[in-house]
Design a protein around this motif. Structure first.
Motif, PDB file in Angstrom:
ATOM      1  N   TRP A   1     -28.622   4.997  67.075  1.00 48.86           N
ATOM      2  CA  TRP A   1     -28.251   4.499  66.359  1.00 48.86           C
ATOM      3  C   TRP A   1     -29.721   5.308  65.638  1.00 48.86           C
ATOM      4  CZ3 TRP A   1     -30.991  -1.321  67.680  1.00 48.86           C
ATOM      5  CH2 TRP A   1     -30.369  -2.342  68.119  1.00 48.86           C
ATOM      6  N   LYS A   2     -30.886   5.645  66.483  1.00 47.89           N
ATOM      7  CA  LYS A   2     -31.369   6.798  65.488  1.00 47.89           C
ATOM      8  C   LYS A   2     -30.080   7.660  65.139  1.00 47.89           C
ATOM      9  CE  LYS A   2     -35.076   6.572  65.403  1.00 47.89           C
ATOM     10  NZ  LYS A   2     -36.645   6.128  64.137  1.00 47.89           N
ATOM     11  N   VAL A   3     -29.392   8.643  66.560  1.00 49.09           N
ATOM     12  CA  VAL A   3     -27.930   9.907  66.316  1.00 49.09           C
ATOM     13  C   VAL A   3     -27.580   9.425  64.682  1.00 49.09           C
ATOM     14  CG1 VAL A   3     -26.374  10.982  67.135  1.00 49.09           C
ATOM     15  CG2 VAL A   3     -28.952  10.563  68.761  1.00 49.09           C
ATOM     16  N   THR A   4     -26.861   8.286  64.704  1.00 44.80           N
ATOM     17  CA  THR A   4     -26.527   7.850  63.748  1.00 44.80           C
ATOM     18  C   THR A   4     -26.952   7.843  62.744  1.00 44.80           C
ATOM     19  OG1 THR A   4     -25.748   5.366  64.785  1.00 44.80           O
ATOM     20  CG2 THR A   4     -24.891   7.054  65.049  1.00 44.80           C
ATOM     21  N   ASP A   5     -28.084   7.221  62.911  1.00 46.61           N
ATOM     22  CA  ASP A   5     -28.544   6.083  61.415  1.00 46.61           C
ATOM     23  C   ASP A   5     -29.625   6.976  60.882  1.00 46.61           C
ATOM     24  OD1 ASP A   5     -26.145   4.493  61.372  1.00 46.61           O
ATOM     25  OD2 ASP A   5     -27.901   2.701  61.951  1.00 46.61           O
ATOM     26  N   ASP A   6     -30.273   7.982  61.554  1.00 44.04           N
ATOM     27  CA  ASP A   6     -31.957   8.538  60.899  1.00 44.04           C
ATOM     28  C   ASP A   6     -31.741  10.315  61.327  1.00 44.04           C
ATOM     29  OD1 ASP A   6     -32.826   6.146  60.501  1.00 44.04           O
ATOM     30  OD2 ASP A   6     -34.156   5.447  62.457  1.00 44.04           O
ATOM     31  N   TRP A   7     -30.678  10.729  62.032  1.00 44.24           N
ATOM     32  CA  TRP A   7     -30.814  11.932  62.276  1.00 44.24           C
ATOM     33  C   TRP A   7     -29.956  13.098  62.035  1.00 44.24           C
ATOM     34  CZ3 TRP A   7     -32.198  10.831  68.404  1.00 44.24           C
ATOM     35  CH2 TRP A   7     -33.768  10.669  68.136  1.00 44.24           C
TER      36      TRP A   7
ATOM     37  N   MET B   1     -19.940   6.753  66.863  1.00 42.81           N
ATOM     38  CA  MET B   1     -20.331   5.997  67.369  1.00 42.81           C
ATOM     39  C   MET B   1     -20.433   4.644  67.002  1.00 42.81           C
ATOM     40  SD  MET B   1     -21.853   7.577  70.292  1.00 42.81           S
ATOM     41  CE  MET B   1     -22.011   9.733  70.511  1.00 42.81           C
ATOM     42  N   ARG B   2     -19.400   3.787  66.679  1.00 48.53           N
ATOM     43  CA  ARG B   2     -19.486   2.199  66.390  1.00 48.53           C
ATOM     44  C   ARG B   2     -18.927   1.682  67.171  1.00 48.53           C
ATOM     45  NH1 ARG B   2     -23.914   3.345  62.817  1.00 48.53           N
ATOM     46  NH2 ARG B   2     -23.570   3.616  61.254  1.00 48.53           N
TER      47      ARG B   2
ATOM     48  N   HIS C   1     -20.752   2.912  78.891  1.00 49.28           N
ATOM     49  CA  HIS C   1     -21.349   3.608  78.349  1.00 49.28           C
ATOM     50  C   HIS C   1     -21.976   3.724  77.711  1.00 49.28           C
ATOM     51  CE1 HIS C   1     -16.684   4.223  78.048  1.00 49.28           C
ATOM     52  NE2 HIS C   1     -17.302   4.556  79.509  1.00 49.28           N
ATOM     53  N   ILE C   2     -22.961   2.575  77.217  1.00 46.76           N
ATOM     54  CA  ILE C   2     -24.092   2.359  77.270  1.00 46.76           C
ATOM     55  C   ILE C   2     -25.386   2.861  78.342  1.00 46.76           C
ATOM     56  CG2 ILE C   2     -25.776   1.071  75.209  1.00 46.76           C
ATOM     57  CD1 ILE C   2     -23.826   0.637  73.410  1.00 46.76           C
ATOM     58  N   ASP C   3     -24.829   1.588  78.592  1.00 47.13           N
ATOM     59  CA  ASP C   3     -25.981   1.472  80.095  1.00 47.13           C
ATOM     60  C   ASP C   3     -25.942   3.389  81.158  1.00 47.13           C
ATOM     61  OD1 ASP C   3     -26.265  -1.136  79.518  1.00 47.13           O
ATOM     62  OD2 ASP C   3     -24.627  -1.791  80.522  1.00 47.13           O
TER      63      ASP C   3
ATOM     64  N   GLY D   1     -30.449   3.647  75.538  1.00 48.31           N
ATOM     65  CA  GLY D   1     -29.209   3.511  75.141  1.00 48.31           C
ATOM     66  C   GLY D   1     -28.982   3.513  73.654  1.00 48.31           C
ATOM     67  N   GLU D   2     -28.873   2.491  73.271  1.00 50.03           N
ATOM     68  CA  GLU D   2     -28.645   1.774  72.224  1.00 50.03           C
ATOM     69  C   GLU D   2     -29.090   2.741  71.035  1.00 50.03           C
ATOM     70  OE1 GLU D   2     -26.435  -2.187  70.949  1.00 50.03           O
ATOM     71  OE2 GLU D   2     -27.348  -2.131  72.351  1.00 50.03           O
TER      72      GLU D   2
END
Length: 150
Positions: free
Chosen positions: A77-83, A96-97, A103-105, A72-73
């Motif tokens: 990262w992909k959602v917030t940094d790449d997508w 999401m910081r 919640h990640i689990d 999930g982590e």
């Protein structure tokens, strides 16, 4: 992640391993068939095992299969940094910081279940397996001279 399937048994010999079987007897039988240890008695029209084979041992263990897990982590990262769309990135510094670990689990578990169900539904499961720990089993303790399970 590798998960041990304690309901299945595989023989191991000289770098080879048999396909998972439902019992120790079936794994031993598969081993005997694979290496051609059964003999044929034409007079009595039966398969049989010689005593030296019955006195032999075979290594048997449980297979480990790959069960995919989604992190999930890494997805966050992909959602917030790449997508994320370029036009909104500069306004989303705090997005999401500060996600809590639990919640990640929770996200990891949910995404893993969805991925595994999707994989199974479409037949994409990884069918490979490994056997990492074995025990020795005496063939004659599980199969008699006529090849029957005891």
């Amino acid at each position: 992640m590798l998960e041990q399937d304690k309901n299945q048994y595989c023989w191991c010999f000289d770098g080879d391993a048999g396909d998972p079987q439902g019992s120790i007897e079936e794994a031993i039988d598969d081993f005997l068939n694979y290496y051609g240890h059964y003999c044929w008695d034409e007079k009595n029209n039966v398969e049989y095992l010689e005593q030296d084979v019955l006195d032999d041992y075979v290594e048997i263990g449980h297979p480990y299969k790959y069960v995919p897990e989604v992190d999930g982590e890494q997805v966050i990262w992909k959602v917030t940094d790449d997508w994320m769309d370029y036009e909104i990135i500069e306004y989303s510094d705090d997005y999401m910081r500060s996600v809590k670990k639990e919640h990640i689990d929770e996200l990891s578990d949910a995404l893993s279940k969805v991925f595994q169900a999707w994989e199974k539904e479409h037949g994409y499961e990884n069918r490979a397996f490994v056997v990492m720990e074995t025990e020795q089993y005496r063939i004659g303790d599980y199969i008699d001279s006529e090849g029957n399970y005891k």
